[in-house]
Design a protein around this motif. Sequence first.
Motif, mmCIF file in Angstrom:
data_model
loop_
_atom_site.group_PDB
_atom_site.id
_atom_site.type_symbol
_atom_site.label_atom_id
_atom_site.label_comp_id
_atom_site.label_asym_id
_atom_site.label_seq_id
_atom_site.Cartn_x
_atom_site.Cartn_y
_atom_site.Cartn_z
ATOM 1 N N ILE A 1 0.839 -1.210 0.000
ATOM 2 C CA ILE A 1 0.000 0.000 0.000
ATOM 3 C C ILE A 1 0.872 1.256 0.000
ATOM 4 C CG2 ILE A 1 -1.640 1.337 1.390
ATOM 5 C CD1 ILE A 1 -2.795 -1.470 2.248
ATOM 6 N N LYS A 2 1.937 1.240 0.781
ATOM 7 C CA LYS A 2 2.868 2.384 0.785
ATOM 8 C C LYS A 2 3.486 2.572 -0.600
ATOM 9 C CE LYS A 2 4.158 2.085 5.687
ATOM 10 N NZ LYS A 2 5.241 1.767 6.648
ATOM 11 N N TYR B 1 0.793 4.047 -2.954
ATOM 12 C CA TYR B 1 0.509 5.451 -2.649
ATOM 13 C C TYR B 1 1.647 6.357 -3.109
ATOM 14 C CZ TYR B 1 -0.800 9.650 -0.096
ATOM 15 O OH TYR B 1 -1.138 10.949 0.227
ATOM 16 N N SER B 2 2.886 5.950 -2.838
ATOM 17 C CA SER B 2 4.042 6.793 -3.168
ATOM 18 C C SER B 2 4.269 6.898 -4.674
ATOM 19 C CB SER B 2 5.302 6.250 -2.485
ATOM 20 O OG SER B 2 5.626 4.961 -2.985
ATOM 21 N N ASN C 1 1.690 6.850 -6.870
ATOM 22 C CA ASN C 1 0.425 7.337 -7.455
ATOM 23 C C ASN C 1 -0.273 6.265 -8.289
ATOM 24 O OD1 ASN C 1 0.695 10.057 -6.441
ATOM 25 N ND2 ASN C 1 2.278 10.357 -7.990
ATOM 26 N N ALA D 1 -5.530 -0.745 4.561
ATOM 27 C CA ALA D 1 -5.277 0.647 4.170
ATOM 28 C C ALA D 1 -5.972 1.616 5.119
ATOM 29 C CB ALA D 1 -5.741 0.883 2.738
ATOM 30 N N TYR E 1 -1.979 6.936 3.970
ATOM 31 C CA TYR E 1 -2.200 5.719 3.182
ATOM 32 C C TYR E 1 -3.658 5.298 3.115
ATOM 33 C CZ TYR E 1 2.805 5.805 3.836
ATOM 34 O OH TYR E 1 4.110 6.211 3.858
ATOM 35 N N ASP E 2 -4.484 5.840 4.020
ATOM 36 C CA ASP E 2 -5.913 5.536 3.943
ATOM 37 C C ASP E 2 -6.584 6.292 2.797
ATOM 38 O OD1 ASP E 2 -5.711 8.047 5.063
ATOM 39 O OD2 ASP E 2 -7.108 7.661 6.700
ATOM 40 N N LYS E 3 -5.801 7.086 2.081
ATOM 41 C CA LYS E 3 -6.322 7.793 0.901
ATOM 42 C C LYS E 3 -5.936 7.097 -0.406
ATOM 43 C CE LYS E 3 -8.098 10.912 3.500
ATOM 44 N NZ LYS E 3 -9.571 10.831 3.768
ATOM 45 N N VAL E 4 -5.305 5.925 -0.315
ATOM 46 C CA VAL E 4 -4.952 5.201 -1.537
ATOM 47 C C VAL E 4 -6.234 4.910 -2.322
ATOM 48 C CG1 VAL E 4 -5.122 2.872 -0.542
ATOM 49 C CG2 VAL E 4 -3.550 3.300 -2.442
ATOM 50 N N GLU E 5 -6.154 5.040 -3.640
ATOM 51 C CA GLU E 5 -7.326 4.802 -4.490
ATOM 52 C C GLU E 5 -7.415 3.305 -4.796
ATOM 53 O OE1 GLU E 5 -7.738 7.663 -7.710
ATOM 54 O OE2 GLU E 5 -6.508 9.082 -6.552
ATOM 55 N N ASN F 1 -12.097 5.893 -2.195
ATOM 56 C CA ASN F 1 -11.335 7.119 -2.506
ATOM 57 C C ASN F 1 -11.302 7.429 -3.998
ATOM 58 O OD1 ASN F 1 -10.587 7.534 0.239
ATOM 59 N ND2 ASN F 1 -8.888 6.089 0.020
#
Length: 524
Positions: free
Chosen positions: A289-290, A293-294, A296, A322, A329-333, A359
């Motif tokens: 997940i990290k 997110y990093s 995009n 997530a 990270y809770d904003k990962v799509e 998200n």
Amino acid sequence: MHIVFPSLLIIFLGFYYSSTFALYPRRKRATQCLSSQPTNFTVIREPGRKLFDPKSIRESYKNINFALRGPIHLRSIEIRQELQRGVRKGFQDVIFSNIVDSQGTGQKPNTFLRQVLSLVSVPQLMNSSIFPSDVVQRAKELISQMKGNTIGSMTGENGLEIVRIKVAEFISKRDEIPVSFEDIYLTNGVSGGLELAFKLVQCKDVDVGILTPNPLYPLYSALMTQHGLTKISYNLNPDRAWSLEVRELERAYDNATCSCNCKVRVLVLINPGNPTGKILRRQNLEEIIKFAYSHNLIVFADEIYQHNLLGDVPFLSVHKVAMEMGPPYDKVELVSFHSISKGYTSEGGLRGGYMHLTNIDKGVHDVLHKLLTVQQCPSIVGQVGLYSLVSPPQNGEPSYDSFQREIADISHNYKQVAKILSTELNKVVGFNCSQPEGGPVVFTKFKIPQKAVDEAEVQGTAPDIFYGLELLETMGISVAVGSAFGLSPTQHYMRLSLPAKVEDIDKLVVRLKSFNQQFLEKYS
């Protein structure tokens, strides 16, 4: 005022008549043009040529290859038909281990789901006393939401709202995090959801890359080919029970960024793994997940095997992990997929599933609605099946005890089958496999002698397909080989779907052992 009004009227009338007279000649000319068309048309078409031929079809469609339905599967269908016609072979039936179709190989349908489906299909049966009250209550709830109170009616493009609400409640309970039914879309199985999702991630001005595991369930390759998306493989580690390592994700991403003329937009996770049966642990999921997110990346989480747990490793959804990680990270799509095609329901033919958007921008939801309107509505029979999965009998309801017994029996049976089959396969010369953690499959390595590899090359086929076809012709066992999942021809693997019954293992293993010994002797 008295002077202005007549002036405006004169101007208006003048404009009207001038426009009319100006248009009339054009109308007349158009009429003359139409009347002067010849009644006999000159034929310029090539004799015998079809207008609808392969040349007129898009190349991306012609290049689609759902490899599980390849030469081994097609030949297995032919052999079954030959046996039905009385053709004599060295076996009496075909063992279909290439496709995960648990009911097709003996798993019993879930009683609760089938009872709900029966009452919704034939409401008159509610007058009988043979159905438990909780089944009747759910059938009535579903029917009340259907137009005309009938299963034959069409639903909205999103599906029945009551089913979406129950899916949201199911996810909320599973993940211990509130979920809105507005983020739930009902689909014709997971494949229907993936079809929609892959359409949405295409870009207008740039090719899109999709990070996918290798080995990979071939439906993904077929869909990406269909939609002109670029597959970017990250390799699972066979020496660590097919683990997913973030450094391998970094390698695949960096390589694609440098060498591919595409924009990497999506990371596909299949958890539990197909074909590997690997379950991702929390720490691993957090790292993934990290990474997403990093960089995009949108995450597509295929979680269809979440009810096919074969050991003590728990299933954790990407959504749960997530959200529990917190900002940022809770904003990962994220788009998550699940269906009734596997697990204790295994109703693959009903085509019921859902996709859960987390998200995701409202504008994407709006476009998704437009795509769904073209499909009109997901299968209403599948929706009823899905409702039964996410709204099972609760403690104290009349169906609860029998429902729990059925689930426990199926789970215990598959755990036994997976353990015994893995053990027995490891006794076959040249075979090496670990016990799967999740999913109704075993993924095993096997040996192909160099002489057989050479013969496969002469015949113009991959070595594992060559082995699989000989296995099918000799013993009537249809398997899914590693090259169908994107593995190199030098890597010899096969996926076997788990038999629905423990007693069916012997027939499979005895035939496989006998063939493998003959094959090794023939080509050594």
